[in-house]
Design a protein around this motif. Sequence first.
Motif, PDB file in Angstrom:
ATOM      1  N   THR A  27       0.837  -1.207   0.000  1.00 16.41           N
ATOM      2  CA  THR A  27       0.000   0.000   0.000  1.00 16.41           C
ATOM      3  C   THR A  27       0.865   1.247   0.000  1.00 16.41           C
ATOM      4  OG1 THR A  27      -1.808  -1.114   1.169  1.00 16.41           O
ATOM      5  CG2 THR A  27      -1.741   1.298   1.270  1.00 16.41           C
ATOM      6  N   ARG A  28       1.903   1.255   0.853  1.00  9.57           N
ATOM      7  CA  ARG A  28       2.812   2.414   0.883  1.00  9.57           C
ATOM      8  C   ARG A  28       3.535   2.558  -0.448  1.00  9.57           C
ATOM      9  NH1 ARG A  28       5.655   5.458   4.865  1.00  9.57           N
ATOM     10  NH2 ARG A  28       4.085   4.698   6.328  1.00  9.57           N
ATOM     11  N   LYS A  49       2.419   1.746  -3.410  1.00 16.13           N
ATOM     12  CA  LYS A  49       1.477   2.305  -4.383  1.00 16.13           C
ATOM     13  C   LYS A  49       1.318   3.806  -4.170  1.00 16.13           C
ATOM     14  CE  LYS A  49      -1.257  -1.914  -4.950  1.00 16.13           C
ATOM     15  NZ  LYS A  49      -2.567  -2.563  -4.671  1.00 16.13           N
ATOM     16  N   GLN A  50       1.306   4.229  -2.916  1.00 20.37           N
ATOM     17  CA  GLN A  50       1.153   5.648  -2.610  1.00 20.37           C
ATOM     18  C   GLN A  50       2.336   6.457  -3.126  1.00 20.37           C
ATOM     19  OE1 GLN A  50       0.644   5.520   1.636  1.00 20.37           O
ATOM     20  NE2 GLN A  50      -1.553   5.102   1.512  1.00 20.37           N
ATOM     21  N   THR A  51       3.528   5.840  -3.109  1.00 21.56           N
ATOM     22  CA  THR A  51       4.734   6.530  -3.585  1.00 21.56           C
ATOM     23  C   THR A  51       5.079   6.139  -5.011  1.00 21.56           C
ATOM     24  OG1 THR A  51       6.137   4.797  -2.621  1.00 21.56           O
ATOM     25  CG2 THR A  51       5.677   6.723  -1.263  1.00 21.56           C
ATOM     26  N   LYS A  52       4.143   5.370  -5.635  1.00 24.34           N
ATOM     27  CA  LYS A  52       4.299   4.938  -7.014  1.00 24.34           C
ATOM     28  C   LYS A  52       5.538   4.078  -7.222  1.00 24.34           C
ATOM     29  CE  LYS A  52       1.704   8.708  -9.117  1.00 24.34           C
ATOM     30  NZ  LYS A  52       0.621   8.407  -8.224  1.00 24.34           N
TER      31      LYS A  52
END
Length: 220
Positions: free
Chosen positions: A96-97, A99-102
């Motif tokens: 999840t982290r 994905k948040q930072t791509k």
Amino acid sequence: MDVNNAKATGSTSNSFSDVALVEALRNHDEGVFMRLIDQYQSIMVRMAQRHVDDRETAKEVVQETWLAVLRGISHFGGRASFKTWLFTILINRARTRGKQTKRLVPLAEWEQEQVSDEEASLWTEQRQPIEERLGNMTSTRPVRNTPEEQMLRQEVQKRIEQAILLLPPAQREVITLYDIEGWTAEEICLVLGLSEGNQRVLLHRARTKVRHALEGYLQG
């Protein structure tokens, strides 16, 4: 409590059954919690770092995971082992982290691969220190316990560690968990979301690359 800086003494959680471990955590046994941190912190940071940008972010993910364990332990149902539950939380939060930072792991890293029966048969599933297994395959010299032999074994171990670091992420994760950390294939499949066949292929390919790297070193 800053779980990144916690230290522990005494035996690890391996001495506990899952039932006793969960009960201790539900009773806020700080000693048990700190022993868990001592046992799993390093590998958790390494696994999280594969999904996020840097080591500090990985440590934050691990911190969040420990907090989630404390908050959710009362709901632990025992359908999987505590270790599987712990690392599933970790991987989900790390992804999840990421994905948040791509920072996304390419899908190709986890694709199903095909391997022939002949190729797969080159390796057994016997539990043995990886440096011994690879050393046995690449050298016919008798093993002696001289200072020179000890130095050689230490150098071989360093070369193995270096070769593992150069593997594609999925292969590196599987060989680390199986051959170094001693996880079962079932645990790896559950935590990483792999099929049994893909786990075996990733492990096989990782071992083959490490073996080739070690052969090159010894022949040189």
